[in-house]
Design a protein around this motif. Structure first.
Motif, PDB file in Angstrom:
ATOM      1  N   MET A 141       0.850  -1.201   0.000  1.00 32.52           N
ATOM      2  CA  MET A 141       0.000   0.000   0.000  1.00 32.52           C
ATOM      3  C   MET A 141       0.879   1.243   0.000  1.00 32.52           C
ATOM      4  O   MET A 141       1.798   1.361   0.807  1.00 32.52           O
ATOM      5  CB  MET A 141      -0.914   0.012   1.227  1.00 32.52           C
ATOM      6  CG  MET A 141      -1.861   1.210   1.264  1.00 32.52           C
ATOM      7  SD  MET A 141      -2.888   1.235   2.746  1.00 32.52           S
ATOM      8  CE  MET A 141      -3.940  -0.187   2.476  1.00 32.52           C
ATOM      9  N   THR A 201       1.907   4.891   0.822  1.00 31.66           N
ATOM     10  CA  THR A 201       1.624   5.848   1.885  1.00 31.66           C
ATOM     11  C   THR A 201       1.762   7.261   1.344  1.00 31.66           C
ATOM     12  O   THR A 201       2.785   7.608   0.748  1.00 31.66           O
ATOM     13  CB  THR A 201       2.586   5.654   3.071  1.00 31.66           C
ATOM     14  OG1 THR A 201       2.396   4.348   3.614  1.00 31.66           O
ATOM     15  CG2 THR A 201       2.332   6.694   4.155  1.00 31.66           C
ATOM     16  N   VAL A 242      -8.019   7.887   0.527  1.00 28.47           N
ATOM     17  CA  VAL A 242      -8.320   6.816   1.493  1.00 28.47           C
ATOM     18  C   VAL A 242      -9.296   5.824   0.880  1.00 28.47           C
ATOM     19  O   VAL A 242      -9.112   4.604   0.970  1.00 28.47           O
ATOM     20  CB  VAL A 242      -8.896   7.407   2.794  1.00 28.47           C
ATOM     21  CG1 VAL A 242      -9.383   6.286   3.720  1.00 28.47           C
ATOM     22  CG2 VAL A 242      -7.854   8.268   3.503  1.00 28.47           C
ATOM     23  N   ALA A 243     -10.339   6.349   0.231  1.00 31.72           N
ATOM     24  CA  ALA A 243     -11.340   5.483  -0.401  1.00 31.72           C
ATOM     25  C   ALA A 243     -10.749   4.635  -1.514  1.00 31.72           C
ATOM     26  O   ALA A 243     -11.258   3.553  -1.818  1.00 31.72           O
ATOM     27  CB  ALA A 243     -12.486   6.334  -0.952  1.00 31.72           C
ATOM     28  N   ALA A 244      -9.652   5.117  -2.109  1.00 27.04           N
ATOM     29  CA  ALA A 244      -8.983   4.369  -3.172  1.00 27.04           C
ATOM     30  C   ALA A 244      -7.902   3.444  -2.629  1.00 27.04           C
ATOM     31  O   ALA A 244      -7.062   2.935  -3.380  1.00 27.04           O
ATOM     32  CB  ALA A 244      -8.370   5.339  -4.180  1.00 27.04           C
ATOM     33  N   ASP A 245      -7.916   3.231  -1.310  1.00 32.68           N
ATOM     34  CA  ASP A 245      -7.028   2.274  -0.643  1.00 32.68           C
ATOM     35  C   ASP A 245      -5.584   2.735  -0.507  1.00 32.68           C
ATOM     36  O   ASP A 245      -4.674   1.908  -0.351  1.00 32.68           O
ATOM     37  CB  ASP A 245      -7.072   0.903  -1.329  1.00 32.68           C
ATOM     38  CG  ASP A 245      -8.414   0.216  -1.152  1.00 32.68           C
ATOM     39  OD1 ASP A 245      -9.060   0.441  -0.106  1.00 32.68           O
ATOM     40  OD2 ASP A 245      -8.829  -0.523  -2.058  1.00 32.68           O
ATOM     41  N   PHE A 246      -5.355   4.037  -0.541  1.00 32.08           N
ATOM     42  CA  PHE A 246      -4.051   4.549  -0.157  1.00 32.08           C
ATOM     43  C   PHE A 246      -4.012   4.682   1.364  1.00 32.08           C
ATOM     44  O   PHE A 246      -5.042   4.898   2.005  1.00 32.08           O
ATOM     45  CB  PHE A 246      -3.796   5.930  -0.782  1.00 32.08           C
ATOM     46  CG  PHE A 246      -3.544   5.898  -2.261  1.00 32.08           C
ATOM     47  CD1 PHE A 246      -2.258   5.790  -2.761  1.00 32.08           C
ATOM     48  CD2 PHE A 246      -4.602   5.988  -3.155  1.00 32.08           C
ATOM     49  CE1 PHE A 246      -2.028   5.763  -4.128  1.00 32.08           C
ATOM     50  CE2 PHE A 246      -4.380   5.970  -4.523  1.00 32.08           C
ATOM     51  CZ  PHE A 246      -3.087   5.852  -5.009  1.00 32.08           C
ATOM     52  N   ASP A 247      -2.827   4.548   1.925  1.00 30.44           N
ATOM     53  CA  ASP A 247      -2.607   4.819   3.343  1.00 30.44           C
ATOM     54  C   ASP A 247      -2.257   6.295   3.444  1.00 30.44           C
ATOM     55  O   ASP A 247      -1.167   6.701   3.038  1.00 30.44           O
ATOM     56  CB  ASP A 247      -1.462   3.951   3.863  1.00 30.44           C
ATOM     57  CG  ASP A 247      -1.075   4.288   5.290  1.00 30.44           C
ATOM     58  OD1 ASP A 247      -1.946   4.752   6.051  1.00 30.44           O
ATOM     59  OD2 ASP A 247       0.111   4.117   5.637  1.00 30.44           O
ATOM     60  N   ALA A 281      -7.254   8.750  -8.790  1.00 27.99           N
ATOM     61  CA  ALA A 281      -8.168   8.654  -7.648  1.00 27.99           C
ATOM     62  C   ALA A 281      -8.835   9.986  -7.340  1.00 27.99           C
ATOM     63  O   ALA A 281      -9.789  10.038  -6.560  1.00 27.99           O
ATOM     64  CB  ALA A 281      -7.408   8.162  -6.411  1.00 27.99           C
TER      65      ALA A 281
END
Length: 291
Positions: free
Chosen positions: A1, A3, A21-26, A150
């Motif tokens: 992931m 960051t 965040v919704a796109a799965d980034f930290d 994103a």
């Protein structure tokens, strides 16, 4: 992931960071006012109490800040505390020469820096449909594509460092001019007793139609100037446009006139209103109700 350290969680930066965040980034977010950081944490992000904390372990650093001095100050801290090789994306709207200087400084210290100002306003940020104009190296642009995708729908590499800010200046020139003409048109049809909502509907379906009319027209009719993009920020942007035009020897007579009108609106204490409040100024100049 991946960051992402995201600095600046205001009207634009907050929803942009939330979309990452919704796109799965930290995403580790920081804002000068802690309340905005807390709001971001409530939406699934991680909060940081300082720029240093937000960027120290980041693969990508993103900034969304008000003006050139803010970006310069924050990126100085980023260059001191982030890991060399980190991709730095500035989504702010700043002077093209400042963007070029910061990119050169970052490169000397081992960072990859992109200027990537956005257009679309608060709603575009919320809906992740921003237009993103990117200046910098082509390979860095490609490395940043997952982040851009994103956040935006129209993402274009427009040239070398500083080119993104130059295109954004042109964007702000067009938006300000369109808002002013829309304000004049509304006051004009109101003065003739026309059903203004009906007028905007038909105008929006013809050659006069625009995203500005679609997104701002209804609120202007209602005299609702809740800020999506503040007058004071557009005033700053038009200062960038007029200075850059002068340096290039380009004449922008209509742009210069609109810049003066926006400056007048700010000088009257309306800098915190949405830039669609140009309607208020036009109504005032016409001796008609602006509220």
């Amino acid at each position: 992931m991946t960051t992402v350290g995201f600095i600046g969680l205001g009207i634009m930066g907050g929803p942009m960071a939330a979309n990452l965040v919704a796109a799965d980034f930290d995403v580790v977010g920081h804002n000068r006012s802690p309340a905005k950081t807390e709001r971001f944490v409530a939406r699934g992000g991680r909060g940081a109490s300082s720029v240093e904390e937000a960027v120290k372990d980041a693969d990508v650093v993103a900034t969304m800040l008000p003006d050139s001095p803010d970006v310069r100050a924050v990126l100085t801290t980023v260059f001191d505390h982030a890991r060399p090789g980190t991709l730095v994306i500035d989504f702010s709207t700043i002077r093209p020469d400042v963007a070029a200087d910061l990119a050169a400084e970052g490169a000397e210290r081992g960072f990859r820096v992109l200027d990537a100002p956005v257009s679309g306003g608060e709603q575009g940020a919320v809906d992740a449909v921003l237009s993103i104009m990117v200046g910098g190296a082509a390979e860095d642009f490609e490395a940043a594509r997952p982040v851009f995708d994103a956040l935006g729908r129209t993402v274009v590499h427009v040239g070398p460092t500083g080119a993104g800010q130059t295109v954004k200046a042109a964007n702000q020139l067009i938006v300000a001019g369109t808002l002013e003409l829309l304000a004049e048109a509304i006051v004009f049809v109101e003065a003739h007793g026309v059903d203004t909502a009906a007028a905007l509907k038909v105008l929006g379906g013809g050659l006069a139609g625009s995203t500005v009319l679609e997104r701002k027209g209804g609120a202007m009719l209602a005299r609702d100037f809740t800020p999506g993009f503040r007058v004071e920020l557009h005033d700053k942007d038009l200062g960038i446009v007029t200075a850059a035009a002068r340096e290039a020897g380009v004449v922008i007579p209509l742009g210069a006139a609109v810049a003066q009108l926006v400056a007048s609106l700010r000088a009257q204490g309306d800098g915190g209103l949405d830039h669609s409040a140009l309607l208020k100024l036009v109504a005032q100049l016409s001796g008609r109700p602006g509220k």
